[in-house]
Design an enzyme around this catalytic site. Sequence first.
Site, PDB file in Angstrom:
ATOM      1  NE  ARG A  33     -30.701 -17.451 -12.513  1.00 45.95           N
ATOM      2  CZ  ARG A  33     -30.346 -16.285 -12.009  1.00 45.95           C
ATOM      3  NH1 ARG A  33     -31.236 -15.503 -11.441  1.00 45.95           N
ATOM      4  NH2 ARG A  33     -29.082 -15.869 -12.073  1.00 45.95           N
ATOM      5  CD  GLU A  39     -27.217 -17.433  -6.536  1.00 50.23           C
ATOM      6  OE1 GLU A  39     -27.118 -17.733  -7.745  1.00 50.23           O
ATOM      7  OE2 GLU A  39     -28.304 -17.329  -5.953  1.00 50.23           O
ATOM      8  CG  HIS A  40     -21.241 -16.973  -6.944  1.00 50.88           C
ATOM      9  ND1 HIS A  40     -20.643 -16.299  -7.979  1.00 50.88           N
ATOM     10  CD2 HIS A  40     -22.074 -16.073  -6.362  1.00 50.88           C
ATOM     11  CE1 HIS A  40     -21.068 -15.051  -8.014  1.00 50.88           C
ATOM     12  NE2 HIS A  40     -21.958 -14.894  -7.044  1.00 50.88           N
ATOM     13  N   GLY A 130     -29.995  -5.980 -14.994  1.00 50.95           N
ATOM     14  CA  GLY A 130     -29.023  -5.827 -13.927  1.00 50.95           C
ATOM     15  C   GLY A 130     -29.554  -6.125 -12.544  1.00 50.95           C
ATOM     16  N   GLY A 132     -30.188  -9.318 -11.427  1.00 50.85           N
ATOM     17  CA  GLY A 132     -29.852 -10.663 -10.999  1.00 50.85           C
ATOM     18  C   GLY A 132     -30.928 -11.685 -11.296  1.00 50.85           C
ATOM     19  CB  SER A 134     -31.186 -14.988 -15.591  1.00 49.41           C
ATOM     20  OG  SER A 134     -30.482 -15.610 -16.633  1.00 49.41           O
ATOM     21  CG  ASP A 181     -28.360 -17.509 -15.181  1.00 48.66           C
ATOM     22  OD1 ASP A 181     -28.697 -18.126 -14.160  1.00 48.66           O
ATOM     23  OD2 ASP A 181     -27.726 -16.443 -15.160  1.00 48.66           O
TER      24      ASP A 181
END
Length: 395
Positions: A33, A39-40, A130, A132, A134, A181
């Site tokens: 995704r 974000e966050h 790694g 980002g 997901s 996610d």
Amino acid sequence: MTALSSLQSKTSDLFNSKFGAGPGLKAGYAPGRVNLIGEHTDYNNGYVFPMALANIGTIAVGRMTKKGEINIVSSADVSPNSFQYKSVTTELGDIPQWARYVVGVVKCFEDLANRKVSVDLAISSNLPMGAGLSSSASLEVAVFSLLESLYDVTNIAKIDKIKACQKAEHKYANVPCGIMDQFIATLGDVDHALFINCETDDYEKVPFGDESLLLVVTDTHKKHELAGGEYANRRATCEAVAKSLGVPSLGEVSIDQLVKHFCTPGRDLSHLPDKAYPRSRHVVTEIDRAKKGKECLVAGDVRLFGQLMNESHKSLADDYQVTCKELDEVVQVAWETEGVVGSRMTGGGFGGCAITLVYRHAEQALLDRLREFCPYSSSFSTTAGRGAYSWDLPE
């Protein structure tokens, strides 16, 4: 051959080479995704707005056995790339990090389905690890979907499946992730993004299929490790600020409340972590941007949506401090390219990918500029894709 059929063949070949061909094989798939905006905010009980990637994800191929164990093999560049797990004898510390995601899902599935699992599993992905995008949730949901099919379990609610996969990542991989996610990997839909309220688990499918637009995903190839301390530090800071405000989460806080809390003269906030104000400010303003972003797409206001994407990246860079030099460079190149609507980092940050919403006629110009000015990166264009599903493989 499509990307998914190629991935299926790769995973089936891996299974056969490790465990042998035979009947009873099934497969489960879940996509990667990107998060369009928000974000966050998921672990702060705010709003997020992800979409599933079309034909990019993880396939798990498996077969039930009577060996009383879980045997896993992965096509990823990891060592060791296979692992055997006997739940009654093996401690968590003995399990490689990549395999913990699978073991965690198996255990959570066993608890929900009231079944004892014994399987051989092969796993392949065309998601960069790694980056980002997901890859972890894609793996979790693909394995869970496969187990549902193998054990003919049809009564697990989608939200329980989502939370079981999240629990697996928390408890077994030691990553305190939010729920976004697993949500999008399970419920993604073609030509739609998913607007999710992370406090109530309510969600809305929002059309994201404008034929004049594409989403370009640019991998900086700088790996991030969310199990590291920086992600956990950001989350702990948010929780500390919420506690200081007397609320369960920052999802309940307005920007006016936040400013008053931090800027009232004489108030002692020495107990809060360093940079608590800018980091909580990002979360509160980002939740608002996510809500406005959904409204923009519903109204067809692409221009304003792009502005919100740009503001999101600036906030992630300046207030939350989770971008990096490479992400900032990619986004800057995109901002300076004619035909780009908006651009921002996506995912947890500290590396990984940026996303750029661009008109199709400007796609090639953007790709050319990224190759010229960000030669360390690689890009692909995508649209919104399908969420998790499973199927039987031919004998």
